[in-house]
Design a protein around this motif. Structure first.
Motif, PDB file in Angstrom:
ATOM      1  N   ASN B 259      40.514  42.267  41.754  1.00  0.00           N
ATOM      2  CA  ASN B 259      41.247  42.211  43.007  1.00  0.00           C
ATOM      3  C   ASN B 259      40.344  42.347  44.218  1.00  0.00           C
ATOM      4  O   ASN B 259      40.757  42.111  45.328  1.00  0.00           O
ATOM      5  N   SER B 261      37.500  41.585  46.950  1.00  0.00           N
ATOM      6  CA  SER B 261      37.023  40.354  47.593  1.00  0.00           C
ATOM      7  C   SER B 261      35.499  40.429  47.734  1.00  0.00           C
ATOM      8  O   SER B 261      34.897  41.479  47.514  1.00  0.00           O
ATOM      9  N   GLU B 278      38.263  33.871  55.779  1.00  0.00           N
ATOM     10  CA  GLU B 278      39.206  33.541  54.698  1.00  0.00           C
ATOM     11  C   GLU B 278      38.526  33.643  53.329  1.00  0.00           C
ATOM     12  O   GLU B 278      39.021  34.277  52.412  1.00  0.00           O
ATOM     13  N   LEU B 279      37.375  33.000  53.252  1.00  0.00           N
ATOM     14  CA  LEU B 279      36.656  32.957  51.978  1.00  0.00           C
ATOM     15  C   LEU B 279      36.234  34.358  51.549  1.00  0.00           C
ATOM     16  O   LEU B 279      36.446  34.771  50.404  1.00  0.00           O
ATOM     17  N   ASN B 281      37.356  37.218  52.354  1.00  0.00           N
ATOM     18  CA  ASN B 281      38.432  38.156  52.070  1.00  0.00           C
ATOM     19  C   ASN B 281      39.291  37.771  50.868  1.00  0.00           C
ATOM     20  O   ASN B 281      40.191  38.505  50.483  1.00  0.00           O
ATOM     21  N   GLN B 282      39.022  36.587  50.284  1.00  0.00           N
ATOM     22  CA  GLN B 282      39.770  36.175  49.081  1.00  0.00           C
ATOM     23  C   GLN B 282      39.477  37.144  47.956  1.00  0.00           C
ATOM     24  O   GLN B 282      38.318  37.465  47.719  1.00  0.00           O
ATOM     25  N   PRO B 283      40.492  37.574  47.219  1.00  0.00           N
ATOM     26  CA  PRO B 283      40.157  38.318  46.009  1.00  0.00           C
ATOM     27  C   PRO B 283      39.414  37.415  45.033  1.00  0.00           C
ATOM     28  O   PRO B 283      39.677  36.202  44.974  1.00  0.00           O
ATOM     29  N   SER B 285      39.694  37.011  42.023  1.00  0.00           N
ATOM     30  CA  SER B 285      40.559  36.369  41.029  1.00  0.00           C
ATOM     31  C   SER B 285      40.954  34.961  41.472  1.00  0.00           C
ATOM     32  O   SER B 285      41.158  34.073  40.648  1.00  0.00           O
ATOM     33  N   GLN B 286      41.029  34.763  42.798  1.00  0.00           N
ATOM     34  CA  GLN B 286      41.400  33.439  43.292  1.00  0.00           C
ATOM     35  C   GLN B 286      40.282  32.418  43.066  1.00  0.00           C
ATOM     36  O   GLN B 286      40.513  31.223  43.099  1.00  0.00           O
ATOM     37  N   LEU B 287      39.074  32.926  42.888  1.00  0.00           N
ATOM     38  CA  LEU B 287      37.948  32.007  42.718  1.00  0.00           C
ATOM     39  C   LEU B 287      37.678  31.696  41.244  1.00  0.00           C
ATOM     40  O   LEU B 287      36.809  30.888  40.928  1.00  0.00           O
TER      41      LEU B 287
END
Lengths: 231, 313
Positions: B259, B261, B278-279, B281-283, B285-287
């Motif tokens: 979770n 970032s 944006e990038l 701060n992405q968790p 898991s999104q990547l």
């Protein structure tokens, strides 16, 4: 046994075989001589079905030109290519097994008989064939083809790059093969080996056979040797 | 914490082994025939649908055997009667043919089974928790998938190294012309190899289709990733395909649990106008989904022959 009539082959636009005629009789040893690039290897490849050809190739009375290589092999023709083409990652024993056309093939040759001929190969039966010396690879390549029990075997430049005593060994092996009643078409650049056992000598030049006769005839014909063989 | 780590590990292995079932088929076909079978994932999908259908008619165990065999026979027929006509015309023709085939299979599946997901359930005999850690249980079916994958590889290994036909296939991998000149029927061996490669995808479909939803888009969702596996592992390398499959399986599964970032990882908090906010701060898991492609690009740029490959891809 083998009758080749007016055989033509092309690599792209170059006309490599320009009407080759030759015959190999039962149990005969025929040597195909000639300089580099005159089409000797192409002739064996064409007989084996590896090159598209025009003309006729008859083996034991059957027309075989146009057949795929595996069917030609199954008719009883074997080839030992100049580049040896052993399977480097497989063991010596596995290389020999692949030479057999079916699992339970029985013929003139067996793995054990091969190992008797070449104790070296027996010692290295479980070794990857890629680590064998050049001479051992050549022996393996010949023996692998024998495992398919051919009636005619075409051997392309077997002594290329071998030390003199190995050349002698190849000569002895070819004599043993001939003694089993196998016909041999031997492609050689030099007049080195197997003069003792060859029945007929063919000289190739510019994509066709320019001389055909006994070894004695060739020795007598100095002009042929000078024009087509000597460098 | 312990249970989630164990589950991530086991799930990663399950997914990795499934990828390996698919990519080993692709590798087998590529290394022997030089054909990049674009339709590999479609054969996987077909395996799942046939598995579903045969299970509905009979039971799962019949499906597990019959569906891969059927997919393998179809693959062998495709090679024997269609694909073999293109071999002499080079890789582009072969690639385009399998590309077209992949669409045909997907559309054919839609015509027969519809555009929505089918209700391909787990076999009742495997639908139970096999172990539990801290009260959280793990499904037996996932472990079964692992067992099937490992068993298939053991079988494939024995077939390729201990049997006569396997040794002939291995020889044909290095020099098929010579194998032909020794009297072996190369077109038939090609059909066999293509069939085995497709059957491997079929097995993956049968065992994976019920936990990963059997629907027409399943081929497209897994298709690219198996090419990624093959590129990362190295074209034509079974060992490389195994390592890359497990690597991607574990990495993706691990990342989906993160979770934190990128910004959080290095402990900075970003203002509302910070660049790449944006990038960063992405968790993580999104990547997870783009990670394999990122790896593939790195591999292609810096180690083009892959982790264990012999040829430059």
């Amino acid at each position: 046994m083998l009758e080749v009539t007016d055989l033509h082959a092309y690599y792209g636009k170059s006309h490599v075989l320009q009407g080759v005629n030759l015959t190999v009789g039962d149990n005969q040893v025929v040597r195909l001589l000639g300089r580099n690039g005159v089409g000797r290897s192409t002739t064996t490849k064409a007989i084996m079905g590896m090159v598209r050809v025009a003309g006729s190739v008859r083996f034991k009375g059957r027309e075989i030109s146009g057949l795929p290589p595996y069917e030609i092999a199954r008719c009883g023709i074997g080839i030992v290519p100049e580049s040896r083409n052993i399977f480097p990652t497989l063991t010596v024993y596995e290389n020999l097994l692949i030479g057999m056309k079916s699992k339970n093939q029985k013929g003139r040759w067996s793995v054990d008989a091969t190992f008797d001929l070449f104790p070296n190969l027996k010692e290295r039966a479980r070794t990857a064939a890629g680590v064998l010396s050049g001479g051992e690879q050549q022996m393996l390549s010949i023996c692998r083809t024998l495992m398919g029990d051919p009636d005619l075997v075409m051997v392309d430049e077997p002594t290329e790059g071998l030390a003199p005593q190995l050349v002698e060994q190849v000569g002895v092996l070819l004599e043993k093969i001939a003694a089993q009643g196998v016909a041999i078409l031997l492609v050689e650049q030099k007049l080195q080996i197997a003069l003792r056992i060859s029945h007929q000598v063919l000289v190739m030049g510019h994509g066709r056979i320019v001389f055909s006769g006994t070894p004695k005839d060739l020795l007598a014909q100095e002009s042929v040797r000078r024009e087509w063989l000597e460098v | 914490m312990l249970h989630s780590l164990v589950f991530v590990l086991v799930n990663g292995l399950v997914y990795g082994l499934l990828l390996f079932l698919l990519s080993s088929g692709l590798t087998l076909i590529f290394s022997m025939m030089g054909v990049l079978n674009f339709a590999q994932a479609s054969f996987y999908m077909l395996g799942a649908y046939l598995g579903y259908q045969i299970m509905a008619w009979t039971d799962y165990w019949v499906a597990l055997f019959v569906a891969p065999v059927a997919v393998g026979l179809l693959g062998a027929a495709v090679e024997r009667y269609v694909l073999s006509k293109t071999h002499h015309r080079g890789q582009v023709a072969e690639l385009l043919l399998t590309f077209g085939l992949s669409y045909l299979i997907v559309e054919g599946v839609k015509l027969v089974w519809g555009v929505n997901a089918v209700n391909y359930g787990m076999p009742p005999s495997l639908n139970f928790p096999i172990f539990a850690i801290n009260g959280v249980s793990y499904p037996a079916y996932n472990v079964f998938m692992m067992v099937v994958s490992v068993a298939i590889f053991a079988l494939l290994y024995v077939l390729l190294t201990k049997t006569r036909i396997g040794i002939i296939i291995q020889a044909a991998l290095s020099d098929r012309d010579m194998v032909g000149m020794l009297g072996h029927n190369i077109p038939r061996i090609f059909a066999l190899v293509f069939g085995i490669g497709c059957a491997l995808a079929g097995v993956a479909g049968v065992v994976g289709g019920n936990i990963l939803v059997t629907e027409p888009s399943m081929a497209l969702s897994l298709g690219p990733i198996i090419f990624v596996v093959v590129v990362i592992g190295g074209m034509g390398s079974f060992g490389g395909a195994l390592v890359a499959s497990l690597l991607i399986g574990l990495l993706q599964n691990y990342m989906t649990t993160l979770n934190v970032s990128l910004a959080g990882l290095v402990g900075v908090s970003l203002g509302s106008h910070a660049p790449f906010r944006e990038l960063l701060n992405q968790p993580l898991s999104q990547l997870a989904a783009i990670m394999p492609y990122f790896l593939m690009i790195l591999i292609l740029a810096f180690r083009p022959k892959g982790l264990m490959g012999k040829v430059e891809s």
